[in-house]
Design a protein around this motif. Structure first.
Motif, PDB file in Angstrom:
ATOM      1  N   TYR A 164       0.979  -1.229   0.103  1.00  0.00           N
ATOM      2  CA  TYR A 164      -0.147  -0.150   0.103  1.00  0.00           C
ATOM      3  C   TYR A 164       0.686   1.578   0.146  1.00  0.00           C
ATOM      4  CZ  TYR A 164      -3.916  -2.841   0.980  1.00  0.00           C
ATOM      5  OH  TYR A 164      -5.072  -4.083   0.729  1.00  0.00           O
ATOM      6  N   TYR A 165       1.664   1.258  -0.807  1.00  0.00           N
ATOM      7  CA  TYR A 165       2.613   2.396  -1.044  1.00  0.00           C
ATOM      8  C   TYR A 165       1.471   3.617  -1.720  1.00  0.00           C
ATOM      9  CZ  TYR A 165       3.233   0.863  -5.933  1.00  0.00           C
ATOM     10  OH  TYR A 165       2.610   0.454  -7.109  1.00  0.00           O
ATOM     11  N   MET A 166       2.093   5.149  -1.619  1.00  0.00           N
ATOM     12  CA  MET A 166       1.258   6.108  -1.977  1.00  0.00           C
ATOM     13  C   MET A 166       2.047   6.884  -3.306  1.00  0.00           C
ATOM     14  SD  MET A 166       0.595   6.976   1.950  1.00  0.00           S
ATOM     15  CE  MET A 166      -0.357   5.852   2.930  1.00  0.00           C
ATOM     16  N   ASP A 167       1.562   6.864  -4.191  1.00  0.00           N
ATOM     17  CA  ASP A 167       2.249   7.280  -5.491  1.00  0.00           C
ATOM     18  C   ASP A 167       1.844   8.595  -5.904  1.00  0.00           C
ATOM     19  OD1 ASP A 167       0.655   5.258  -8.319  1.00  0.00           O
ATOM     20  OD2 ASP A 167      -0.106   6.336  -6.658  1.00  0.00           O
ATOM     21  N   ALA A 195      16.734  17.423   1.410  1.00  0.00           N
ATOM     22  CA  ALA A 195      15.262  17.144   1.539  1.00  0.00           C
ATOM     23  C   ALA A 195      15.214  16.348   2.902  1.00  0.00           C
ATOM     24  CB  ALA A 195      14.453  16.623   0.771  1.00  0.00           C
ATOM     25  N   THR A 196      13.764  16.216   3.308  1.00  0.00           N
ATOM     26  CA  THR A 196      13.643  15.112   4.516  1.00  0.00           C
ATOM     27  C   THR A 196      13.326  13.877   3.829  1.00  0.00           C
ATOM     28  OG1 THR A 196      13.348  16.729   5.899  1.00  0.00           O
ATOM     29  CG2 THR A 196      12.476  14.757   6.569  1.00  0.00           C
ATOM     30  N   TYR A 197      13.720  12.699   4.069  1.00  0.00           N
ATOM     31  CA  TYR A 197      13.452  11.426   3.704  1.00  0.00           C
ATOM     32  C   TYR A 197      12.647  10.727   4.936  1.00  0.00           C
ATOM     33  CZ  TYR A 197      16.202  12.665  -0.114  1.00  0.00           C
ATOM     34  OH  TYR A 197      16.884  13.428  -1.251  1.00  0.00           O
ATOM     35  N   TYR A 198      11.582   9.888   4.600  1.00  0.00           N
ATOM     36  CA  TYR A 198      10.600   9.159   5.353  1.00  0.00           C
ATOM     37  C   TYR A 198      10.711   7.724   4.761  1.00  0.00           C
ATOM     38  CZ  TYR A 198       8.967  13.345   7.563  1.00  0.00           C
ATOM     39  OH  TYR A 198       9.028  14.799   8.024  1.00  0.00           O
ATOM     40  N   CYS A 199      10.756   6.708   5.628  1.00  0.00           N
ATOM     41  CA  CYS A 199      10.306   5.428   5.396  1.00  0.00           C
ATOM     42  C   CYS A 199       8.812   5.217   5.833  1.00  0.00           C
ATOM     43  CB  CYS A 199      11.301   4.339   5.970  1.00  0.00           C
ATOM     44  SG  CYS A 199      11.515   4.393   7.926  1.00  0.00           S
ATOM     45  N   GLN A 200       8.261   4.143   5.337  1.00  0.00           N
ATOM     46  CA  GLN A 200       6.878   3.679   5.687  1.00  0.00           C
ATOM     47  C   GLN A 200       6.803   2.512   5.288  1.00  0.00           C
ATOM     48  OE1 GLN A 200       3.876   4.781   2.739  1.00  0.00           O
ATOM     49  NE2 GLN A 200       2.128   4.892   4.558  1.00  0.00           N
ATOM     50  N   GLN A 201       6.016   1.579   6.316  1.00  0.00           N
ATOM     51  CA  GLN A 201       6.025   0.257   6.143  1.00  0.00           C
ATOM     52  C   GLN A 201       4.407   0.015   5.555  1.00  0.00           C
ATOM     53  OE1 GLN A 201       3.926  -2.469   7.364  1.00  0.00           O
ATOM     54  NE2 GLN A 201       2.236  -1.471   8.112  1.00  0.00           N
ATOM     55  N   LEU A 202       4.254  -0.906   4.587  1.00  0.00           N
ATOM     56  CA  LEU A 202       3.200  -1.034   3.449  1.00  0.00           C
ATOM     57  C   LEU A 202       2.273  -2.106   3.863  1.00  0.00           C
ATOM     58  CD1 LEU A 202       5.439  -0.386   0.210  1.00  0.00           C
ATOM     59  CD2 LEU A 202       4.188   1.470   1.967  1.00  0.00           C
ATOM     60  N   ASN A 203       2.687  -2.936   4.761  1.00  0.00           N
ATOM     61  CA  ASN A 203       1.593  -4.074   5.137  1.00  0.00           C
ATOM     62  C   ASN A 203       0.323  -3.694   5.904  1.00  0.00           C
ATOM     63  OD1 ASN A 203       0.458  -6.502   5.890  1.00  0.00           O
ATOM     64  ND2 ASN A 203       2.255  -7.603   6.095  1.00  0.00           N
ATOM     65  N   SER A 204      -0.853  -3.783   5.319  1.00  0.00           N
ATOM     66  CA  SER A 204      -2.117  -3.305   5.862  1.00  0.00           C
ATOM     67  C   SER A 204      -2.757  -4.050   7.086  1.00  0.00           C
ATOM     68  CB  SER A 204      -3.362  -3.394   4.666  1.00  0.00           C
ATOM     69  OG  SER A 204      -3.390  -4.795   4.487  1.00  0.00           O
ATOM     70  N   TYR A 205      -1.927  -5.111   7.392  1.00  0.00           N
ATOM     71  CA  TYR A 205      -2.320  -5.742   8.552  1.00  0.00           C
ATOM     72  C   TYR A 205      -1.809  -5.162   9.948  1.00  0.00           C
ATOM     73  CZ  TYR A 205      -3.775  -9.799   6.025  1.00  0.00           C
ATOM     74  OH  TYR A 205      -4.478 -10.716   4.889  1.00  0.00           O
TER      75      TYR A 205
END
Lengths: 124, 108
Positions: free
Chosen positions: A109-112, B84-94
Motif C-alpha cells: 500500500y504505497y502512496m504514489d 530534503a527530508t526522507y521518510y520510510c513507511q511500512q506497507l503491510n495493511s495488517y
C-alpha cells in the motif's frame, strides 16, 4: 495525469468535527485505495486511514475512535471526518492514492500520488 | 504497534557524496517498505516501494535495499535537488501504515 485536491475549513474549534474532502481529477477513483495522512507543524507524517473505492476502510488504531473516511464515486471524491478535535490535531492534511500492488503474495500500500495538502488549525 | 526508527535523524553532506539512511522496524515486515522524499512546504514524493523497486521517473542514483527489520536508502551521488527530508513507511495493511521519524539531509 491524476491530480488530488484537498478542500475544507482551515480553522476548526476544539471539540468540533474536522471535515475535509479530496477531489480526484484526471482519472477514476475506482480500483484504488485512497488515504489521508497528516503532518503537525515541524513534525513527521502520520497515516490516518484509507478507503477502497468500494467503501471498505482501514484506520490507524490511534485515531480509529474519532475517524470516519467515506467515498463518493459519482463525484470522484473521498472525505475525512475527525471528531472531538483538540490543538494536537492541528496539521497539514494530505490525501493520497495507493495502487495496492499485489506482488510476491501480498499487497503493498504505497502512496504514489499526493495532494498538495491543506492546513487545518484547531483553535477557539 | 510497529515502530520505524530512522537513523540518522539529521545528516550534513556535500554534493557528490554517497549518502545512506537506515530504517529499522520493531518487527519483521518482509519487503513491505517505501521511501519518500519531502521538500519544505511540499507533499512527499514516492521514491521506492517494496524495499527496492524504483518508482517510475525517479533518478537511478536512488536505491533501496533490505528485508525483515533493516532497510537502507542510498543516494549514490548527492545532487543539489536531493537536499530534503526522507521518510520510510511500512506497507503491510495488517499493521498501521506507519512512517519513520524522518531524516533531514542538509548541505555541508
Amino acid at each position: 495525469q491524476v491530480q488530488l485536491q484537498e478542500s475544507g475549513p482551515g480553522l476548526v474549534k476544539p471539540s468540533e468535527t474536522l471535515s475535509l474532502t479530496c477531489t480526484v481529477s484526471g482519472g477514476s477513483i475506482s480500483s484504488y485505495y485512497w488515504s489521508w495522512i497528516r503532518q503537525p507543524p515541524g513534525k513527521g507524517l502520520e497515516w490516518i486511514g484509507y478507503i477502497y473505492y468500494s467503501g471498505s476502510t482501514n484506520y490507524n488504531p490511534s485515531l480509529k475512535s474519532r475517524v470516519t473516511i467515506s467515498v463518493d464515486t459519482s463525484k470522484n471524491q473521498f472525505s475525512l471526518k475527525l471528531s472531538s478535535v483538540t490543538a494536537a490535531d492541528t496539521a497539514v492534511y494530505y490525501c493520497a492514492r495507493s495502487p495496492a500492488l499485489f506482488w510476491s503474495g501480498g499487497y503493498y500500500y504505497y502512496m504514489d500520488v499526493w495532494g498538495k495538502g491543506t492546513t487545518v488549525t484547531v483553535s477557539s | 504497534d510497529i515502530q520505524l526508527t530512522q537513523s540518522p535523524s539529521f545528516l550534513s553532506a556535500s554534493v557528490g557524496d554517497r549518502v545512506t539512511i537506515t530504517c529499522r522496524a520493531s518487527q519483521g515486515i518482509s519487503s513491505y517498505l517505501a521511501w519518500y522524499q519531502q521538500k519544505p512546504g511540499k507533499a512527499p514524493k514516492l521514491l521506492i516501494y517494496a524495499a527496492s523497486t524504483l518508482q517510475s521517473g525517479v533518478p537511478s542514483r536512488f536505491s533501496g535495499s533490505g528485508s525483515g527489520t533493516e532497510f537502507t536508502l542510498t543516494i549514490s551521488s548527492l545532487q543539489p535537488e536531493d537536499f530534503a527530508t526522507y521518510y520510510c513507511q511500512q506497507l503491510n495493511s495488517y499493521l498501521p501504515l506507519t512512517f519513520g521519524g524522518g531524516t533531514k539531509v542538509e548541505i555541508k
